[in-house]
Design a protein around this motif. Sequence first.
Motif, short mmCIF file in Angstrom:
data_model
loop_
_atom_site.label_atom_id
_atom_site.label_comp_id
_atom_site.label_asym_id
_atom_site.label_seq_id
_atom_site.Cartn_x
_atom_site.Cartn_y
_atom_site.Cartn_z
N ARG B 11 37.74 41.62 92.56
CA ARG B 11 38.26 40.25 92.40
C ARG B 11 39.74 40.23 92.72
O ARG B 11 40.44 41.24 92.58
N ARG B 12 40.25 39.05 93.09
CA ARG B 12 41.59 39.01 93.68
C ARG B 12 42.72 38.99 92.65
O ARG B 12 42.67 38.27 91.65
N ASP B 15 44.60 35.49 92.41
CA ASP B 15 43.91 34.31 91.88
C ASP B 15 44.58 33.72 90.65
O ASP B 15 44.62 32.50 90.49
N LEU B 16 45.04 34.59 89.76
CA LEU B 16 45.56 34.07 88.49
C LEU B 16 46.66 33.05 88.74
O LEU B 16 46.65 31.95 88.18
N PHE B 18 47.29 31.35 91.50
CA PHE B 18 46.81 30.17 92.23
C PHE B 18 45.98 29.25 91.33
O PHE B 18 46.04 28.03 91.43
N LEU B 19 45.20 29.86 90.45
CA LEU B 19 44.29 29.05 89.62
C LEU B 19 45.00 28.37 88.46
O LEU B 19 44.46 27.46 87.84
N THR B 20 46.18 28.83 88.14
CA THR B 20 46.87 28.26 86.99
C THR B 20 48.07 27.42 87.41
O THR B 20 48.89 27.04 86.58
N ARG B 22 50.56 28.40 89.31
CA ARG B 22 51.81 29.14 89.37
C ARG B 22 52.05 29.79 90.72
O ARG B 22 52.89 30.68 90.84
N THR B 495 47.45 34.25 104.52
CA THR B 495 47.62 32.83 104.19
C THR B 495 46.38 32.36 103.45
O THR B 495 45.96 31.22 103.58
N GLY B 496 45.80 33.27 102.69
CA GLY B 496 44.61 32.94 101.91
C GLY B 496 43.54 34.01 101.99
O GLY B 496 42.57 33.98 101.25
N MET B 660 33.26 40.63 99.21
CA MET B 660 33.50 39.28 98.68
C MET B 660 34.49 38.53 99.57
O MET B 660 34.31 37.35 99.88
N LEU B 661 35.54 39.24 99.99
CA LEU B 661 36.53 38.61 100.85
C LEU B 661 35.97 38.39 102.25
O LEU B 661 36.27 37.38 102.90
N GLY B 664 34.00 35.31 102.22
CA GLY B 664 34.89 34.15 102.24
C GLY B 664 35.37 33.83 103.64
O GLY B 664 35.45 32.66 104.03
N GLN B 665 35.68 34.88 104.40
CA GLN B 665 36.12 34.65 105.78
C GLN B 665 35.00 34.04 106.62
O GLN B 665 35.23 33.12 107.40
#
Lengths: 268, 787, 155
Positions: B11-12, B15-16, B18-20, B22, B495-496, B660-661, B664-665
Amino acid sequence: MQDFHFTRPDDLAAAGQAHQASDDGAYMAGGQTLIPVLKQGLAMPEDVIDLNGIADLSGIEADGHGITIGATTRHASVAASEAVCQAIPALADLAGRIGDPQVRNRGTIGGSLANNDPSADYPAAVLALNATVVTDRREIAAEAFFDGLFTTNLNEGEIITRVRFAAPDRAAYEKFPNPASRYALVGVFVAQTADGVRVAVTGAGQDGVFRAAEMETALADSFSAGALDGIAVPADDLMTDMHAAADYRAHLITVMAKRAVARAAATA
Amino acid sequence: MSKVNIGERVRRTEDLRFLTGRGRYIDDINLDDQARAVVVRSPYAHATINAIDTADAAAMDGVLLIVTRDDWQREGFGPIPTKSGIQKMKDGSPLRQSDRHCLAMDRARYVGEPVALVVAETPAQAQAAAELVDVDYDELPAVIDPVAALQPSAPQLWDDIPGNLCLDFELGDREGTEKALAEAAHVVTLDIENNRVTAVPIEPRGCIAAYDAATDRYVLYNASQNVHANRDAFATQVLNLDKDQLDHIAPDVGGGFGAKNSTYPEPPLCLYAAKRLGRPVKWINSRSESFQSDTHGRGQTSRVTLALDADGRFLALRTDTVGAIGAYAWTVGPFTPTGGAARTQGGPYRFPAMYYTSRAVFTNTMCMDPYRGAGRPEATFQTERIIEYAARKLNMDPIELRRKNLMPPEMLPHKTPMGLDVDSGDFPLLFEETMKMAEAAGLTELRAAAEAKGRKFGFAIAPYLECTGGGPKEHASVTFNPDGSVGLAVGTSSTGMGHETSLSQILAAELGIDLDRVRFVQSNTQATPLGGGHGGSRGMEVGGSAVLQAAREIVDLAKPLAAHLLQSETEDLSFEDGRFAAGGGSVSMADVIDASMDADRLPDGMEPGCLDHSSVFERGVISVPNGVHAAAAEVDPETGVVDLAGYWVMDDFGTIINPMLADGQVMGGVAQGIGQAFLENIVYDPDTGQLMTGSLMDYGLPRADDIPNMEIGYYEGQPTAKNPLGVKGAGEAGCVGACPAVVNAVLDALTDFGVTHIDMPLTPQKVWRAIKDGGAHDPEGLMRAVS
Amino acid sequence: MPDITLNVNRQAVSKTVEGRTLLVEFIRETLGLTGTHMGCDTSQCGACVVHLDGKPVKSCTVLAAQADGAEVKTIESLAPEGEMNPMQRAFHEHHGLQCGFCTPGMVMTAMALVAENPDPTEAQVRHGLEGNICRCTGYQNIVAAVLDGAKAMRG
């Protein structure tokens, strides 16, 4: 965006006075059209008069014959209203398909009607259901209310206070969204009442919402999708833009009308 | 966090924040005393600029500076030449460079071209003043369509460039191809338009420029996916600086897809303004401006001809392309329709002969630069469309036709007639696996369900073969800190895509240390001396390889220390799962790292910090990701509406660092391909050159209910030997395979109506009209004027 | 210029704003809560979604002055710093984000969606995300995250 003076009056009289006192005042209800217009500089009012502070402009009331919706009632409230779902489920369905969830939490019926965007959904319901637009000055029949693109019969400073709908025997709305904006490329509201059938078309007309008379006559004889076979609105008076030419819109009107009739017939 | 391995669905880390809420994107950064800039853009597609009167604007409240062409000329700032990978015309003469300055000089050549920069205390003041900059234009005739631009009577964009031709190009065996076409049992020709689109990262572009007079140095914070190359261009080509005078840093960047790779005019304008004012200058593009001023992609018109023998074996493929590159030859714009689209012509099929020719043409539009895939989606679309079209015309089964012509594994390694080095893969295996996935999902049932709703059902399978690209070199630098953290700086730009996780994962796996010790830095010219940023699916291929190489070299560096700690000899040491072992003893890499910072534990000749290490990896030959997409489509023949009923993908990306990544791509790439196929289209008025799709009201992007669930599988049986990780690249493949899969599925559904071709985007209106017209279509209508 | 008093993330805030100040500008620039993003200027993208009196709205299409007296919640309110709520965790677990720019709006919409419909179908989730555009993920993992987040929030 050019700055403006913002006021939020708490009654109609104060709102009217604020408008009268301004050289260039604009009422704001949900703001879902007006704010984007202000951002683009397409309107630069000196005063923005927010109608959301006027408590009795919002709300939904049912009586034995239909429902009355306050002008600043949000689309989401109409969509979720038990009363509307009972009396005119097609209207709740339409409200639940305007824009997206966030737009429905802000946009209002009064704002939508006063703006009379040719691709707005509510005008189709108001015209097909022969609703009455009530203002701070008078009552306006749907037929007389819409007056071409972005134009209504409202006078300078006049405020829509509520809209009164009589419940039809059956009704349905079918919408074909613009693939990009998801506004109605064509929307058809079909309503059957004791007085006959009304079919109102939004999204397509060069002069905004209109009634499809030939369809109404055919449906009055037989309220079935098949009754519309071979009937099309002439493309001449329809809009052509990069998303849909007039002939495609004409075709979609018939398809959406048939689907609306089939749905209305099935839900009755 | 425990140890990680390559191939794990880690897991990334990012993420923390981006998801919050910050994350720290460009518009979240504000420097003390910053001023705000707004660009004055040309309202005309083509116009002479007679004069620019800034007096009224300059008198407005809060206005600090207005930068015009006069400043640029007085300062002697240079144009930015294109770095197109193809620099020579067919006759050997140089490609026609168009002087691309940061501001329009004598003429404006597209709607949205910067004409002035207004700097004020606030954005609103800058905007208000920008509207008062009085530019005296004389409008000139404009040309939008590249085929039209090649006509002798067309308006000319450049006085010194005849016929609007920037670059012509050819590749392959012309004679052999012509001969095969002449002798073939079947020859099928189709003109295809690959629609002009734009990337639309949800974060608009923006930057903040600052200047320090004391040191004569600049800092540029910029939503860029290529800070090193852009730094070099801005400093040395435009501003006449030593490149070391400019630090270029990208904060968190909200999507790029190629569009944030380019050397845009706004950052140098802001750098100049920052120096003039002695204050930081911030500029943020609006979304509506982005449609005018972000680079566009695709926009190619091609005539494709396929020769087959009587049994349906492919004999030759010929492609002639006209590509609109816009008003200027942008960063690498002319490369895409020439060398870019040529390389992967013919896909994974056996072609005895191929010939590709193309012209890169100036038009009065925003300019082209890479958009996810840049040439490979076009090549794949051309190849797969002509195959599908041939199958229909010749009454052959399109699935069988493909099956029959795929290169068998024993043919590899193989150099294609386009010069592409296809080293590894098993195309028939992936083809059959994809068919199995689709069949397992119930194609028969899906068809029945569609037909029960009065809809037409179609299915198509689309193998693809693409290649990596972008900067061949990458730098990875590792530092070990006393607090236990491990710094990893790489010159790539996520960039993601999640490089903060995947590149750290490679380092942590290789060293056998905990992932959460790694502190990742990217996109910063201060942190790495060189870097290739992001482009061409190079992140894992080149960036990952640099990290792997650095890690392996660190293991070697650590051996004398480990041997010292274990009181053994370096040559007796083994290293596995993060532990050095010799004889009966072992020591973990983590311990060795601790020891490396403790002078008391170091052997003679080693200093604290001795494991800090940088490494540069350079790719030799580009890799060849490949795979197969398949799609099922339902068409409502009454309205022309298409719904996708299923989507299946098998990819050979070589080694997968983090599945997982990779998923996503693929998912994101497929969604962009579906967007191009059905919704997205940059439309200019053909007469005036006004941009008709200037906002998200008119430029349709796919939403959650437009995209089907995808089933994705990976083949890892043949990692490439072209890089030490065995990675083939994952970033663009989704976008390469999607358009042909979904377009061919729709056309399959329209078989009963005689519809054999519709150009993208397949909007409901176009599908309906094709049905209504009974498939009437001129297969050579688009290119007739120039073929 | 209007004086406004509102409650943002459970804190009372009183400020003077311009009439034209958008709620998103107020949140980002006046309050420094930069988790709410601006991705477009036509109310399409949804990167700016916040909760206004409990309902998701596009804060780029609400005036700050209109939020006088209201309760506003932004992405920063969902969990204490350094932590994630069950919906955020579901996005993390399902890789429901890439560049992260649309993510705060997406999560705020998802929170409202499951508050209204605690056990949505996949189709309802896809329809409910109509006002939020993501350019990175292809939505599949977002949809999976919202379904799983809904389940986690049901407990």
